[in-house]
Design a protein around this motif. Structure first.
Motif, short mmCIF file in Angstrom:
data_model
loop_
_atom_site.label_atom_id
_atom_site.label_comp_id
_atom_site.label_asym_id
_atom_site.label_seq_id
_atom_site.Cartn_x
_atom_site.Cartn_y
_atom_site.Cartn_z
N THR A 82 17.98 7.47 3.71
CA THR A 82 16.57 7.26 3.37
C THR A 82 16.10 5.83 3.63
O THR A 82 14.90 5.54 3.58
CB THR A 82 16.31 7.59 1.90
N ASP A 83 17.05 4.93 3.91
CA ASP A 83 16.68 3.55 4.21
C ASP A 83 16.25 3.35 5.66
O ASP A 83 15.79 2.26 6.02
CB ASP A 83 17.87 2.60 3.93
N VAL A 84 16.37 4.38 6.46
CA VAL A 84 16.01 4.28 7.88
C VAL A 84 14.55 3.87 8.04
O VAL A 84 13.67 4.37 7.35
CB VAL A 84 16.26 5.63 8.58
N GLY A 85 14.31 2.94 8.95
CA GLY A 85 12.95 2.49 9.23
C GLY A 85 12.98 1.07 9.76
O GLY A 85 14.04 0.49 9.99
N THR A 86 11.79 0.54 9.96
CA THR A 86 11.67 -0.86 10.41
C THR A 86 11.15 -1.69 9.25
O THR A 86 10.18 -1.32 8.60
CB THR A 86 10.71 -0.96 11.62
N TYR A 87 11.81 -2.79 9.01
CA TYR A 87 11.46 -3.68 7.91
C TYR A 87 10.77 -4.92 8.48
O TYR A 87 11.30 -5.60 9.34
CB TYR A 87 12.71 -4.06 7.13
N PHE A 88 9.59 -5.17 7.97
CA PHE A 88 8.80 -6.32 8.41
C PHE A 88 8.60 -7.29 7.26
O PHE A 88 8.30 -6.87 6.14
CB PHE A 88 7.41 -5.89 8.88
N CYS A 89 8.73 -8.57 7.55
CA CYS A 89 8.25 -9.57 6.60
C CYS A 89 6.86 -9.99 7.08
O CYS A 89 6.51 -9.84 8.25
CB CYS A 89 9.19 -10.77 6.56
N ALA A 90 6.06 -10.50 6.17
CA ALA A 90 4.70 -10.91 6.52
C ALA A 90 4.19 -11.89 5.48
O ALA A 90 4.56 -11.82 4.31
CB ALA A 90 3.77 -9.70 6.59
N GLY A 91 3.32 -12.78 5.93
CA GLY A 91 2.73 -13.67 4.96
C GLY A 91 1.66 -14.53 5.57
O GLY A 91 1.58 -14.68 6.79
N PRO A 92 0.80 -15.09 4.72
CA PRO A 92 -0.22 -16.02 5.20
C PRO A 92 0.34 -17.44 5.25
O PRO A 92 1.16 -17.83 4.42
CB PRO A 92 -1.31 -15.91 4.13
#
Lengths: 112, 116
Positions: A82-92
């Motif tokens: 269930t952890d499958v996917g793409t992980y993105f960090c983001a911030g201003p």
């Protein structure tokens, strides 16, 4: 210009192994957010880190924000399918408004 | 749970045509955003909108793009004359406000734009 890089770009792990993605910004961030995007889906907010050196946990996920507020990491213990996917960090960027800079993303594949 | 809704889910258009992508942000949110994601790539910021005007925009958001809040609920992205390279998934997002904890962005499911 502002750049937010993530490594690795891709990661394949056996189910049960740990996983870490690293996020590095070229400039100081005001705060950092992590998002997960399932294949074919949209980014879904996971967590926000605000303070320098902050560490937060969500079950098997551990998030860290660097002391200089320019890097962050996401660690998953004992991965599941269930952890499958793409992980993105983001911030201003610090002292700016609301232009969010997304990282390049790490695509996680978990092999059952 | 409140959500951001986007229509249509898939838009196919001919090169040179105008398209309008529609979004309904979460009702009590004040900031609205458009992002673009080319297949297999990262999410790219296009524009943010607050108080009926553009707050910030990226270099991608050129004269071919415009945004509008035509009524109290819809937020639209218009591409005047589409190019092949505009083919991408377009995500709308909204946040309650600025600042820590308030600037969490909630994304819609996206509109896949295919320019032929």
């Amino acid at each position: 210009g502002q750049q937010v890089m993530q490594i690795p770009q891709y990661q394949h792990v056996q189910e049960g192994e740990d996983f870490t993605t690293y996020c590095n910004s070229s400039t100081t961030l005001s705060n950092i957010q992590w998002y997960k995007q399932r294949p074919g889906g949209h980014p879904v907010f996971l967590i926000q880190l605000v303070k320098s050196g902050e560490v937060k946990k969500q079950k098997r996920l551990t998030f860290q924000f660097g002391e200089a507020k320019k890097n962050s990491s996401l660690h998953i213990t004992a991965t599941q399918t269930t952890d499958v996917g793409t992980y993105f960090c983001a911030g201003p960027k610090l002292n700016t408004g609301n232009q969010f800079y997304f990282g390049t993303g790490t695509s996680l594949t978990v092999i059952p | 749970e409140p959500e951001v809704t986007q229509t249509p889910s898939h838009q196919v258009t001919q090169m040179g045509q105008e398209v309008i992508l529609r979004c309904v942000p979460i009702s009590n949110h004040l900031y609205f955003y458009w992002y673009r994601q080319i297949l297999g790539q990262k999410v790219e910021f296009l524009v943010s909108f607050y108080n009926n005007e553009i707050s910030e925009k990226s270099e991608i958001f050129d004269d071919q793009f415009s945004v509008e809040r035509p009524d109290g609920s819809n937020f639209t992205l218009k591409i005047r004359s589409t190019k092949l390279e505009d083919s991408a998934m377009y995500f709308c997002a909204s946040s309650e406000a600025l600042g820590a904890t308030k600037n969490i962005q909630y994304f819609g499911a996206g509109t896949r734009l295919s320019v032929l």
